[in-house]
Enzyme design. Structure first.
Site, PDB file in Angstrom:
ATOM      1  N   SER A 152       0.862  -1.182   0.000  1.00 51.42           N
ATOM      2  CA  SER A 152       0.000   0.000   0.000  1.00 51.42           C
ATOM      3  C   SER A 152       0.892   1.223   0.000  1.00 51.42           C
ATOM      4  O   SER A 152       2.060   1.149   0.407  1.00 51.42           O
ATOM      5  CB  SER A 152      -0.893   0.003   1.243  1.00 51.42           C
ATOM      6  OG  SER A 152      -1.530   1.248   1.429  1.00 51.42           O
ATOM      7  N   TYR A 165      -2.085  -1.148  10.488  1.00 53.96           N
ATOM      8  CA  TYR A 165      -2.181  -1.428   9.050  1.00 53.96           C
ATOM      9  C   TYR A 165      -0.947  -0.924   8.309  1.00 53.96           C
ATOM     10  O   TYR A 165      -0.323  -1.660   7.528  1.00 53.96           O
ATOM     11  CB  TYR A 165      -3.433  -0.785   8.479  1.00 53.96           C
ATOM     12  CG  TYR A 165      -3.560  -0.964   6.980  1.00 53.96           C
ATOM     13  CD1 TYR A 165      -3.933  -2.191   6.442  1.00 53.96           C
ATOM     14  CD2 TYR A 165      -3.286   0.086   6.114  1.00 53.96           C
ATOM     15  CE1 TYR A 165      -4.024  -2.363   5.065  1.00 53.96           C
ATOM     16  CE2 TYR A 165      -3.381  -0.075   4.739  1.00 53.96           C
ATOM     17  CZ  TYR A 165      -3.755  -1.298   4.218  1.00 53.96           C
ATOM     18  OH  TYR A 165      -3.846  -1.467   2.858  1.00 53.96           O
TER      19      TYR A 165
END
Length: 272
Positions: A152, A165
């Protein structure tokens, strides 16, 4: 087709988190390119529906294995299942993962532990278990084998309100780039895909129904970026999806770290 173009025809690709979003996108593109599929995720009904769709559209054979990869023995069970079925995986797409939103002090410890287990531990274990087969496929059929790990743009800096995350995705990015170097002579195409926000169910699962992001990528955007990277003669160790995202990721590495973290915190702070 040029041997430098990713061509998985006649091989089998395993896609984790294949029941929705990016997992469905990868399954479609791999099937379109001639690969058979192993589809795994928790939701069996969605996987079976996808298998039927892929068969009707591309003539692909799909093996459905419903499984929660966050479980402590899940990867071992999956590997045994593949061996029992005599399936050799030539391409692995580690797409399964999720995020949570909110301050660490307010978080559910069990949920955060599950997040690390899925995003980091299962990805690492599954990659290690299948890596020898991926390399054998790459050597036997050049241009046909790949390892794609979903990272990401959150991997490039800490992200307040999504601390766990972002940390897991930083791990995925670092781990994948190291594997890219270690396997560079094998012919295996290795890359970490780093999308920015994508229009999927991700934010609903994370517990954030509104975001400060003015625009989001589509699944098709990420597929174009992913397979353009795999089609290169030398696949890059990581690939950022979206020009603006790539620019911001590059600039962030040159700015003072405190400024970068502060900017990320302002972007993700609670609204309303």
């Amino acid at each position: 087709m040029s041997p430098t173009v990713f061509n998985p025809i006649g091989t089998t690709a395993l896609v984790t988190g294949a029941s929705s979003g990016l997992g469905v996108g990868y399954a479609h593109e791999l099937a379109r390119r001639g690969a058979d599929l192993v589809l795994t995720a928790r939701r069996q009904e969605q996987l079976e529906g996808l298998a039927v769709e892929l068969a009707e559209k591309y003539g692909t054979v799909s093996t459905v294995i419903p499984l929660d990869l966050a479980g402590p023995d899940a990867v071992a069970e999956l590997v045994v299942d593949l061996e029992t079925r005599r399936i050799t995986v030539g391409t692995l797409v580690n797409n399964a993962g999720f995020g949570t939103y909110g301050a660490v002090i307010d978080s559910d410890p069990a949920r955060e532990t599950e997040q690390v287990a899925l995003n980091v531990q299962s990805l690492t274990a599954l990659t290690r278990a299948l890596l020898p087969g991926l390399i054998r496929t790459a050597r036997a059929q050049p241009g046909s084998a790949a390892l794609v790990n979903l990272a990401s743009t959150a991997a490039f800096q800490p992200v307040p309100q999504m601390a766990v995350y972002a940390a897991t995705k930083a791990y995925v990015l670092s781990y994948t780039e190291a594997l890219w170097y270690e396997t560079r002579a094998s012919g295996l195409k290795v890359t970490a895909i780093c999308p920015g926000p994508v229009s999927t169910e991700f934010f609903a699962v994370a517990g954030r129904t509104t975001t400060a992001f003015r625009s989001m990528l589509t699944v098709d955007d990420v597929m174009r970026t992913s397979f353009a990277a795999l089609d290169r003669a030398s696949t890059p160790p990581h690939t950022v999806s979206g020009r603006r995202n790539a620019l911001l990721a590059g600039i962030g590495g040159r700015l003072p770290h405190r400024l970068v973290v502060t900017a990320a915190g302002r972007l993700t702070r609670p609204t309303g």
